[in-house]
Write a protein that holds these residues in place. Structure first.
Motif, mmCIF file in Angstrom:
data_model
loop_
_atom_site.group_PDB
_atom_site.id
_atom_site.type_symbol
_atom_site.label_atom_id
_atom_site.label_comp_id
_atom_site.label_asym_id
_atom_site.label_seq_id
_atom_site.Cartn_x
_atom_site.Cartn_y
_atom_site.Cartn_z
ATOM 1 N N ARG A 205 -8.089 9.945 -3.036
ATOM 2 C CA ARG A 205 -7.920 9.091 -4.513
ATOM 3 C C ARG A 205 -7.143 8.255 -3.435
ATOM 4 N NH1 ARG A 205 -3.759 12.029 -7.787
ATOM 5 N NH2 ARG A 205 -2.303 11.626 -6.686
ATOM 6 N N GLU A 206 -6.326 8.815 -2.340
ATOM 7 C CA GLU A 206 -5.778 7.809 -1.391
ATOM 8 C C GLU A 206 -6.665 6.635 -0.344
ATOM 9 O OE1 GLU A 206 -4.537 10.039 1.620
ATOM 10 O OE2 GLU A 206 -2.597 10.801 0.458
ATOM 11 N N HIS B 194 -7.668 14.732 -3.517
ATOM 12 C CA HIS B 194 -5.881 14.016 -3.379
ATOM 13 C C HIS B 194 -6.894 12.508 -1.766
ATOM 14 C CE1 HIS B 194 -1.875 13.581 -2.673
ATOM 15 N NE2 HIS B 194 -1.737 12.957 -1.842
ATOM 16 N N THR C 65 2.132 2.013 -3.937
ATOM 17 C CA THR C 65 1.171 2.447 -4.355
ATOM 18 C C THR C 65 1.162 3.635 -4.605
ATOM 19 O OG1 THR C 65 -0.354 -0.570 -4.467
ATOM 20 C CG2 THR C 65 -1.414 1.881 -5.167
ATOM 21 N N LYS C 66 0.727 4.352 -2.768
ATOM 22 C CA LYS C 66 -0.046 5.508 -2.942
ATOM 23 C C LYS C 66 1.295 6.477 -3.485
ATOM 24 C CE LYS C 66 -0.158 8.957 0.243
ATOM 25 N NZ LYS C 66 0.889 9.770 0.293
ATOM 26 N N GLN C 67 2.808 6.297 -3.356
ATOM 27 C CA GLN C 67 3.820 6.549 -3.310
ATOM 28 C C GLN C 67 4.203 7.200 -5.318
ATOM 29 O OE1 GLN C 67 6.752 4.797 -1.032
ATOM 30 N NE2 GLN C 67 6.576 6.371 0.685
ATOM 31 N N GLU D 164 -7.462 4.388 -3.166
ATOM 32 C CA GLU D 164 -6.426 2.697 -3.738
ATOM 33 C C GLU D 164 -5.988 2.342 -2.902
ATOM 34 O OE1 GLU D 164 -3.431 5.924 -3.960
ATOM 35 O OE2 GLU D 164 -3.546 6.541 -5.712
ATOM 36 N N LEU D 165 -6.355 2.936 -1.087
ATOM 37 C CA LEU D 165 -6.073 1.663 -0.201
ATOM 38 C C LEU D 165 -7.383 0.383 -0.284
ATOM 39 C CD1 LEU D 165 -5.521 4.370 2.884
ATOM 40 C CD2 LEU D 165 -3.436 2.348 1.008
ATOM 41 N N ASP E 105 1.660 9.126 -6.507
ATOM 42 C CA ASP E 105 2.043 10.427 -6.461
ATOM 43 C C ASP E 105 3.482 10.914 -6.594
ATOM 44 O OD1 ASP E 105 0.102 10.839 -4.350
ATOM 45 O OD2 ASP E 105 1.304 10.520 -2.309
ATOM 46 N N GLU F 226 0.929 -1.231 0.299
ATOM 47 C CA GLU F 226 -0.009 -0.321 0.265
ATOM 48 C C GLU F 226 1.201 1.325 -0.010
ATOM 49 O OE1 GLU F 226 -2.104 -0.251 3.326
ATOM 50 O OE2 GLU F 226 -4.350 -1.934 2.454
ATOM 51 N N GLN F 227 1.837 1.135 0.970
ATOM 52 C CA GLN F 227 2.768 2.445 1.204
ATOM 53 C C GLN F 227 3.371 3.100 -0.565
ATOM 54 O OE1 GLN F 227 6.605 1.743 2.690
ATOM 55 N NE2 GLN F 227 7.453 2.267 1.613
#
Length: 391
Positions: free
Chosen positions: A383-384, A380, A17-19, A387-388, A22, A14-15
């Motif tokens: 979206r987080e 934003h 994916t988000k990064q 994604e999670l 971004d 998950e870390q």
């Protein structure tokens, strides 16, 4: 370059994916090799995560880049698909809503009057009706999906119950779960609720900076608030009150009573409400922050002096914050920030009060996103959440 992963507070896939999202959204990295270097992780790990994001329809390949030798890299970008979110930014007298795709592109906005003092039920009834109308009017309504809702509130918020906590100018909102109220109208949809200054900070940061940088965005309007971004992530503090500079005590405010119940707060002498009060006490007929700014733009001597002095007081408080935090940028938004004498006074006081090393590369300027900052920040945050859930 050092990895940014361990500092985000997010773990595992998950870390990343988000990064990755971004980095692509901000333009910091647009190929697999650039992502690998930016995150400090193996190319094979990047390829796996990118493949998963492509499968979910969030990322697509669009052409190839240049190469100094070897295989040309494939350019990655966020997909501007039909899935969308609706977002809102509530103010004291109006609400602004928007429809945004999962790539963060704002496609439609609308502004309409509300009265935050009418309480949460009356206000949110109007917002929900406007959301429903915008959702129904979305292109390809038969195939597009509402994936999330985000809302910015003009007061301190609680992640625990999804509403405002100890607000100064929101009668009836204390303890009311905005998240639950929206969930009644839009069941099964992820809902993000946060403070307006926080979301403005997110929106402005990703419009101008990268996921690795730090920024502070100050909303100076009827009241004063700020949002803090650390390495691209919103910093809320232990109780969600990080950035609440408006109730900092300053000597210039002396014993002036504040809406929070204390005396001598920055808000009483540097906010739009404070300037309205000061001008009215001196016989000037003003009702709103906009009235004050209009007088200053027309070179009204007292209004101009008070606006400039307000910027000096705000800069005095912010100089301590900037010295402590050492951000890449300090952005100013809200009604007061539309007045150049105010910005100039803030800038002058911060440079005067900070160590030269802190201000050497510091940007102090008006925010670029205007009235859409809160909407972009809410998008934003939504979206987080999406994604999670998808991850």
């Amino acid at each position: 370059m050092s990895p940014i992963g361990p500092r985000t507070g997010v773990h595992g896939n998950e870390q990343y994916t988000k990064q990755i999202i971004d980095l692509i959204a901000s333009g910091t990295a647009t190929s697999r090799s650039e992502i690998s270097r930016a995150l400090g992780i193996a190319p094979s790990t990047v390829s796996l995560r990118v493949a998963e994001l492509e499968r979910r329809g969030l990322i697509i390949e669009r052409g190839v880049g240049s190469s100094s030798g070897g295989r040309k890299p494939r350019i990655l970008c966020l997909r501007e698909g039909t899935d969308f979110a609706v977002v809102a930014d509530l103010g004291g007298q109006h609400a602004r809503i928007g429809r945004v795709d999962l790539a963060g592109v704002l496609h439609e906005t609308a502004t309409f009057p509300v009265r935050i003092n009418d309480g949460p039920e009356a206000t949110l009834r109007l917002v929900c009706a406007a959301f429903a109308e915008m959702i129904a009017a979305a292109p390809d309504a038969a195939t597009s999906r509402l994936r999330g809702i985000g809302i910015a509130l003009p007061g301190p918020t609680s992640e625990e119950f999804g509403g405002v906590e100890l607000p100064s100018r929101m009668p009836g909102w204390q303890g009311f779960s905005v998240r639950d109220r929206l969930a009644q109208e839009f069941p099964g949809v992820p809902i993000a609720v946060d403070n307006d200054a926080n979301l403005m900070a997110l929106g402005e940061h990703y419009a101008q900076l990268t996921a690795e940088q730090h920024s502070i965005t100050v909303k100076a309007g009827t009241a004063i608030g700020s949002g803090i971004i650390v390495r691209g992530a919103l910093y809320r503090g232990a109780t969600g009150a990080a950035g609440d500079v408006t109730h900092t005590r300053i000597s210039a405010a002396a014993s002036e009573p504040c809406s929070c119940g204390n005396i001598g707060c920055l808000e009483t002498v540097a906010s739009g409400a404070g300037l309205v009060r000061q001008l009215r006490e001196r016989g000037v007929d003003v009702e709103t922050t906009s009235d004050v700014i209009e007088l200053a733009r027309n070179a009204h001597p007292l209004a101009t002096t008070l606006v400039r002095t307000a910027g000096t007081y705000l800069g005095e408080v912010l100089s301590s914050v900037v010295n402590f935090f050492n951000p890449d940028a300090l952005f100013l938004t809200g009604g007061m920030a539309s007045c150049e004498p105010f910005i100039a006074a803030v800038r002058s006081r911060v440079y005067e009060g900070c160590h030269p090393l802190v201000t050497r590369n510091l940007r102090i300027e008006a925010a670029s996103t205007g009235p859409d900052a809160g909407l972009l920040g809410a998008a934003h945050l939504v979206r987080e959440k999406v994604e999670l859930l998808d991850g």
